[in-house]
Scaffold this motif. Structure first.
Motif, PDB file in Angstrom:
ATOM      1  N   LEU A  14      66.331  52.030  89.723  1.00 51.14           N
ATOM      2  CA  LEU A  14      65.634  52.441  88.507  1.00 51.14           C
ATOM      3  C   LEU A  14      66.104  53.830  88.091  1.00 51.14           C
ATOM      4  CD1 LEU A  14      61.973  51.210  89.116  1.00 51.14           C
ATOM      5  CD2 LEU A  14      63.699  50.225  87.593  1.00 51.14           C
ATOM      6  N   GLN A  48      61.075  54.759  76.900  1.00 51.88           N
ATOM      7  CA  GLN A  48      61.089  53.418  77.488  1.00 51.88           C
ATOM      8  C   GLN A  48      60.889  53.486  79.008  1.00 51.88           C
ATOM      9  OE1 GLN A  48      61.899  50.103  76.473  1.00 51.88           O
ATOM     10  NE2 GLN A  48      61.704  50.578  74.318  1.00 51.88           N
ATOM     11  N   SER A  65      65.309  57.483  81.562  1.00 54.57           N
ATOM     12  CA  SER A  65      66.076  57.674  80.333  1.00 54.57           C
ATOM     13  C   SER A  65      66.463  59.138  80.184  1.00 54.57           C
ATOM     14  CB  SER A  65      65.244  57.240  79.122  1.00 54.57           C
ATOM     15  OG  SER A  65      64.210  58.189  78.881  1.00 54.57           O
ATOM     16  N   ASP A  88      61.585  53.077  82.956  1.00 55.43           N
ATOM     17  CA  ASP A  88      62.834  53.213  83.711  1.00 55.43           C
ATOM     18  C   ASP A  88      63.500  51.850  83.853  1.00 55.43           C
ATOM     19  OD1 ASP A  88      61.883  55.758  83.923  1.00 55.43           O
ATOM     20  OD2 ASP A  88      61.655  55.751  86.113  1.00 55.43           O
ATOM     21  N   ARG A  89      64.836  51.847  83.760  1.00 62.22           N
ATOM     22  CA  ARG A  89      65.606  50.602  83.847  1.00 62.22           C
ATOM     23  C   ARG A  89      66.560  50.661  85.031  1.00 62.22           C
ATOM     24  NH1 ARG A  89      62.399  47.819  80.420  1.00 62.22           N
ATOM     25  NH2 ARG A  89      62.552  48.501  78.246  1.00 62.22           N
ATOM     26  N   ARG A  92      55.049  49.741  78.126  1.00 61.46           N
ATOM     27  CA  ARG A  92      55.930  48.611  77.870  1.00 61.46           C
ATOM     28  C   ARG A  92      55.719  48.065  76.462  1.00 61.46           C
ATOM     29  NH1 ARG A  92      54.021  45.481  83.163  1.00 61.46           N
ATOM     30  NH2 ARG A  92      52.124  46.620  82.514  1.00 61.46           N
TER      31      ARG A  92
END
Length: 319
Positions: free
Chosen positions: A45, A34, A48, A36-37, A65
Motif C-alpha cells: 500500500l 484517495q 498518494s 492508499d493503493r 472510499r
C-alpha cells in the motif's frame, strides 16, 4: 482576509497545487485524498503524493472510499462529512481528486468548490484532458479554474490561461508545466476570491469534447494509421500506457518516434541504423527512437538494437 481551504486531490498534479497553497500561507485544516493503493513489485500500500505532503506538513487527512451518504460506503461518507464540518473552511479546492463530489459537498463551503482543470474548457472535459489534447494534435491547452457544479466539468469559469503544446511534448512533460501553472493560478484565484475580485463566465455550449480515461488496451499500435497520428499517440501515452506492438512474437514497447521518409507494407521495417529503425505506416513512416523489451528498461534505439537486432523487412504487428 485569509481563507481556510479544504484541499481534495490525489496525484502529483494535485500535490503541486497543495504545495503552492501552503507556500502562499493559506490555512489548510483538512486534506481529502484517495485511499492508499498497492503499487510497485511488492504491491505494498502506497500513500498518494497529496497524502504524503499533507502528513509531512502535519495536516489531517481523510481518505473516504466514497462521499455518497446513500452509497456503498455510507460510513466513509458520514465520517468525511463530520471532518468537513469540523474543518470550518471557507472554500474547497479540488485537483484530480478522483471521487465525484455529491451536492452536499458542493454546498458545504460558503464559497463553494473550485477545481483546477488541465484544459481550456470546454475543449476537454473529463478524466484525461492532457493526454487527449496531445493525441488530438491540439496546438495549445491550459488551465481553467472553475466553480464546480453537479455536472462533469460544466461549472462557470473563473480564471483561464493558455499554454502552447510543443511538438515534442509528452503527457509527462506537459503535465509538469500544467501542474506548475495550476498551482500559481489557484493561489491567484483564492487571493481574488478573498477580496471579491473573481468574475464568473458561463462555459460556451459549443466545442465540448469528452476526455475519456486512458485504458491500457489503447497502448496497441495500429500501423494502418498515418505516421503523424501514431506519433502523437506515443507522446500522449507517455508515461502510461506507452505504445505496444508485436515483433516475431515478442511484445515491444515503443516510447518515442519521429517522422521519416519511406513507404511500404504497414508495420514493415524499411531501414535500420543508429538513429533508429524506420517503420512504414498506413501513410508515411516513423523512425522509432526509444524502445523497451518486456522486463527491460527504456533504451535509445542504438542501445536497444545492440541487445536485440532487428532486420530490414521484419514486420511489427498488432497484438
Amino acid at each position: 482576509m485569509s481563507l481556510r481551504v479544504i484541499f481534495a486531490g490525489t496525484p502529483e498534479f494535485a500535490a503541486a497545487a497543495l504545495a503552492d497553497l501552503l507556500k502562499a500561507g493559506f490555512s489548510v485544516p483538512l486534506v481529502l485524498t484517495q485511499p492508499d493503493r498497492p503499487a510497485g513489485r511488492g504491491m505494498k500500500l502506497q500513500a498518494s503524493p497529496v497524502k504524503a505532503l499533507a502528513l509531512q506538513q502535519g495536516i489531517p487527512v481523510a481518505q473516504p472510499r466514497s462521499l455518497r451518504l446513500d452509497g456503498k460506503y455510507p460510513e466513509d461518507a458520514a465520517a468525511a462529512r463530520q471532518a468537513l464540518l469540523d474543518a470550518r473552511a471557507d472554500v474547497m479546492v479540488v485537483a484530480a481528486y478522483g471521487l465525484i463530489l455529491p451536492q452536499w459537498v458542493l454546498d458545504m463551503p460558503p464559497r463553494g468548490c473550485l477545481n483546477i482543470h488541465a484544459s481550456l474548457l470546454p475543449r476537454w472535459r473529463g478524466a484525461a484532458p492532457i493526454h487527449r489534447a496531445i493525441e488530438a494534435g491540439d496546438a495549445e491547452t491550459g488551465i481553467t479554474i472553475m466553480q464546480m457544479d453537479a455536472g462533469l466539468d460544466t461549472g462557470d469559469m473563473l480564471l483561464i490561461e493558455r499554454l502552447k503544446i510543443a511538438a515534442d511534448d509528452s503527457t509527462a512533460s506537459l503535465h509538469d508545466r500544467l501542474a506548475r501553472l495550476g498551482g500559481r493560478m489557484i493561489v491567484e484565484a483564492l487571493e481574488l476570491a478573498a477580496c471579491g475580485g473573481l468574475t464568473r463566465t458561463v462555459q460556451p455550449g459549443e466545442g465540448v469534447c469528452y476526455a475519456h480515461k486512458i485504458e491500457k488496451a489503447e497502448a496497441q499500435i495500429d500501423w494502418a494509421q498515418d505516421a503523424a497520428q501514431i506519433e502523437r499517440r506515443l507522446r500522449a501515452f507517455d508515461p502510461f500506457p506507452g505504445g505496444l506492438s508485436q515483433l516475431d512474437g515478442e511484445a515491444i514497447k515503443i516510447w518515442r518516434a519521429e517522422p521519416a521518409e519511406g513507404s511500404g507494407p504497414e508495420g514493415q521495417v524499411l531501414r535500420v541504423d543508429e538513429a533508429g529503425l524506420v517503420v512504414a505506416c498506413g501513410q508515411g513512416a516513423l523512425r522509432l527512437t526509444e524502445l523497451q523489451r518486456a522486463g527491460g528498461k527504456r533504451l535509445s534505439a542504438a542501445a536497444f538494437l545492440q541487445a536485440r537486432p532487428i532486420a530490414v523487412g521484419a514486420v511489427f504487428k498488432n497484438a
